[in-house]
Scaffold this active site. Structure first.
Site, short mmCIF file in Angstrom:
data_model
loop_
_atom_site.label_atom_id
_atom_site.label_comp_id
_atom_site.label_asym_id
_atom_site.label_seq_id
_atom_site.Cartn_x
_atom_site.Cartn_y
_atom_site.Cartn_z
N ASP A 75 5.89 -1.31 -9.43
CA ASP A 75 6.98 -0.62 -8.74
C ASP A 75 8.10 -0.30 -9.73
O ASP A 75 8.64 -1.21 -10.37
CB ASP A 75 7.50 -1.54 -7.63
CG ASP A 75 8.74 -0.97 -6.95
OD1 ASP A 75 8.91 0.28 -6.94
OD2 ASP A 75 9.54 -1.76 -6.41
N ASN B 87 10.96 1.69 -8.87
CA ASN B 87 12.28 1.99 -8.29
C ASN B 87 12.81 0.91 -7.35
O ASN B 87 13.77 1.13 -6.61
CB ASN B 87 12.27 3.36 -7.59
CG ASN B 87 11.35 3.36 -6.37
OD1 ASN B 87 10.57 2.42 -6.19
ND2 ASN B 87 11.44 4.38 -5.55
N ASP C 82 11.74 -0.46 -4.59
CA ASP C 82 11.59 -0.47 -3.13
C ASP C 82 10.47 -1.42 -2.68
O ASP C 82 10.13 -1.45 -1.49
CB ASP C 82 11.36 0.95 -2.59
CG ASP C 82 10.06 1.56 -3.06
OD1 ASP C 82 9.36 0.93 -3.90
OD2 ASP C 82 9.71 2.67 -2.61
N ASP D 190 4.16 2.55 -7.40
CA ASP D 190 4.28 4.01 -7.33
C ASP D 190 3.59 4.69 -8.52
O ASP D 190 3.11 4.01 -9.45
CB ASP D 190 5.76 4.42 -7.25
CG ASP D 190 6.63 3.57 -8.17
OD1 ASP D 190 6.30 3.51 -9.37
OD2 ASP D 190 7.60 2.94 -7.69
N ASP E 44 -9.07 9.38 -4.21
CA ASP E 44 -9.87 8.85 -3.11
C ASP E 44 -10.03 9.98 -2.10
O ASP E 44 -9.04 10.56 -1.66
CB ASP E 44 -9.13 7.66 -2.48
CG ASP E 44 -10.08 6.60 -1.98
OD1 ASP E 44 -11.03 6.95 -1.27
OD2 ASP E 44 -9.85 5.41 -2.29
N GLU F 242 -18.95 5.71 -1.46
CA GLU F 242 -18.95 4.41 -0.78
C GLU F 242 -20.07 4.44 0.25
O GLU F 242 -19.86 4.79 1.40
CB GLU F 242 -17.59 4.14 -0.12
CG GLU F 242 -17.49 2.69 0.34
CD GLU F 242 -16.40 2.44 1.37
OE1 GLU F 242 -16.01 1.28 1.53
OE2 GLU F 242 -15.95 3.38 2.04
#
Ligand code: TEU
Ligand code: CA
Length: 555
Positions: free
Chosen positions: A21, A23, A25, A29, A98, A256
């Site tokens: 992370d 930033n 929060d 990210d 994905d 998958e």
């Protein structure tokens, strides 16, 4: 076998929400991924698979997509993703996204329009059916529990969701839907991604018309796989998708795929197959009970060996499976495949070596390279994952006490793998300066990357050596294309195999237990290529393996 650009690659799965992370929060990210590219390059990674980063209500952690053409603001912006693709490319790293197209989110514009007019154009994007005598159209159970049908308001109409009710299934029988999907895939390939990991793809073909199945639990419902097993024809969709998209870009795709039928493998991963590769899930499904996680049987070392060897045989001469010990849907491999109480650094290195040098494409899931283990969650309230909450309920329903039910989900919860990556020993394992969205595993002060970085004997440094060995000019051909031959299968809790190249013969042997094990070699070895202990014991013609010792020998 015709050589392909992805055959010699090593892949790494990132679960962006829990990676890094930037930033504060509490949510990982894209800038976090960009900032760790050098780390991944140094580790030896060639391909990164990013779990979903599209806008999503996060009912199933991003596997419920509300806009296929954007980035969720929690992860960053489209510009961040473009920068990630470009920065990765500079380092010779390919990016896979994905592809989640069995279903979208109920908040996707298509579904919102369908709700307004269920019998109209967008209604036909989904499976919407009338109820039967005031009940669901059929009695299939969703993967996350309860009926796979959800009533639309107070109408007699229901929509199908094989997963969460916020994940309505897309109607692949509708050619307009298929075209929407193929256009979207091509749009992303145009952006410069190298391909996709393809989510839950065997679910796209339904057995129609919908009807009831014999109930398999007291809820009167039947596992939706009873319906899926009944159909044929998924391959037509998959080949059409390949020809309309991936093939044109020489993309790498990994499906998958759980339940391909016997003999079908070449249609999936053969030279003219619909995908480049599919995951080998034989170990993850081994011992799984139809009743629920609480009834699963553990995988013993000999079961594990058997699963790997069967898969190698199954794929021999056909194509490349993708090999894993874990992913974001599974508990940590070291906690699962190494018997309880025996999970040392040596054992982690052994397991790594044994799966990594099989034929196929090795995938590493974030944190695996530092030997992250299952998390000792101490209350059901600490879990976020929908399937964990459902399995807890099922365990209780079947008479387990709360403590027993917790014990059961602790072993299998998807959140074991979804907790934040352990970067260092600072607060929150260095993952965030804010409040992490999911608990940080309490073992981070002792086990984190920074610490392992300074220790040349760490699991991390071992992974680096393992990757380097697999990719070394001298041996790569044998590890990638060499024949696989099982060895010492009569020995209990020994997992060993040969990889045989043009003029190389390599033995990979691991002692999957605490007790010593003597092994007679068929010929003296020339060189130790990799080892998890300092010295190899034995005389020229035999080895005396210590507990969880693994050694890679050139014979
Ligand atoms: O998983 C598909 C899948 O088949 C599930 O059975 C999964 O293994 C199970 O939920 C574990 O409890 C894929 C994704 O990998 C998973 O994260 C998503 O929840 C699912 O599809 C729906 O998109
Ligand atoms: Ca963030």
């Amino acid at each position: 076998m015709k050589k392909q650009w992805w055959h010699d690659k090593v892949a790494y799965q990132i679960y962006p929400k829990s990676f890094y992370d930037t930033n504060g929060d509490g949510i990982g990210d894209l800038r976090g991924v960009i900032s760790k590219l050098d780390y991944l390059k140094d580790l030896g990674i060639d391909i990164i698979w990013l779990s979903p980063i599209y806008p999503s209500p996060f009912a199933d952690q991003g596997y419920d997509i509300s806009d296929y053409y954007n980035i969720d603001p929690r992860f960053g912006t489209m510009h961040d993703l473009e920068e990630l693709i470009a920065e990765a490319k500079k380092r010779n790293i390919s990016i896979l996204l994905d592809l989640v197209v069995n279903h979208c989110s109920d908040e996707h514009e298509w579904f919102q329009k369908a709700l307004k007019n269920p019998t109209g154009e967008y209604g036909r994007y989904f499976y919407i059916r009338e109820g039967k005598d005031g009940k669901e159209p059929s009695n299939i159970r969703s993967y996350f529990g309860g009926s796979a049908w959800e009533q639309i308001g107070d109408t007699n109409l229901y929509y199908l969701h094989l997963f969460h009710k916020k994940q309505p299934d897309l109607n692949w029988e509708n050619p307009v839907v298929r075209k929407e999907i193929y256009d979207m895939i091509n749009w992303w390939l145009e952006k410069g991604i190298a391909g996709f990991r393809i989510d839950a793809i065997m679910n796209i073909k339904k057995a129609l018309p919908f009807h009831d199945y014999e109930a398999d639990r007291e809820d009167g419902l039947a596992d939706c796989r009873a319906m899926l097993n009944e159909n044929d024809g998924v391959m037509e969709f998959l080949k059409e998708m390949r020809d309309s998209t991936f093939r044109r870009y020489h993309a790498f795709t990994v499906g998958e795929v759980f339940n391909e039928k016997k003999g079908d493998l070449s249609e999936f991963i053969g030279e003219d197959g619909c995908f480049s590769s599919i995951f080998d899930f034989s170990q993850t499904v081994f011992g799984a009970s139809e009743k629920g996680w609480y009834d699963n049987q553990p995988v013993t070392p000999d079961d594990y060996r058997q699963c790997c060897f069967n898969s190698q045989k199954r794929a021999e001469g056909i194509g490349f499976l993708s090999n894993i010990i874990e992913n974001h849907d599974e508990p940590r491999g070291v906690s699962r495949y190494i018997p309880e109480g025996e999970c040392s650094d040596e054992a982690k290195k052994m397991l790594a070596t044994l799966y990594f040098l099989l034929q196929g494409i090795p995938f590493i899931y974030q944190g695996q390279e530092i030997g992250m283990e299952n998390v000792p969650f101490d209350s059901i309230d600490q879990y976020d994952d929908v399937s964990t909450l459902e399995e807890y309920r099922v365990a209780q329903l079947n008479g387990l006490t709360n403590e027993q039910a917790l014990e059961a989900v602790r072993r299998y919860s998807r959140d074991n793998a979804r907790v934040p990556f352990q970067w260092d020993s600072s607060e929150n394992a260095g993952f965030t300066k804010g409040t992490p969205w999911l608990l940080v595993s309490p073992d981070y002060p002792a086990n984190n990357l920074k610490r392992q970085f300074t220790d040349p004997d760490s699991v991390f440094h071992y992974y680096k050596k393992l990757i380097a060995l697999r990719k070394s000019e001298e041996y790569k051909d044998t590890f990638i294309y060499g024949q696989f031959i099982p060895a010492y299968t009569d020995e209990e809790r020994v997992m060993a195999y040969y990889r045989i190249g043009e003029d190389q013969r390599i033995l990979i042997i691991g002692n999957f237990k605490m007790a010593e094990q003597e092994i007679k070699l068929e010929q003296p070895y020339r060189k130790v290529l990799l080892h998890n202990y300092e010295t190899v014991s034995g005389n020229g013609t035999s080895l005396l393996l210590k507990g969880y010792e693994v050694v890679v020998l050139e014979l």
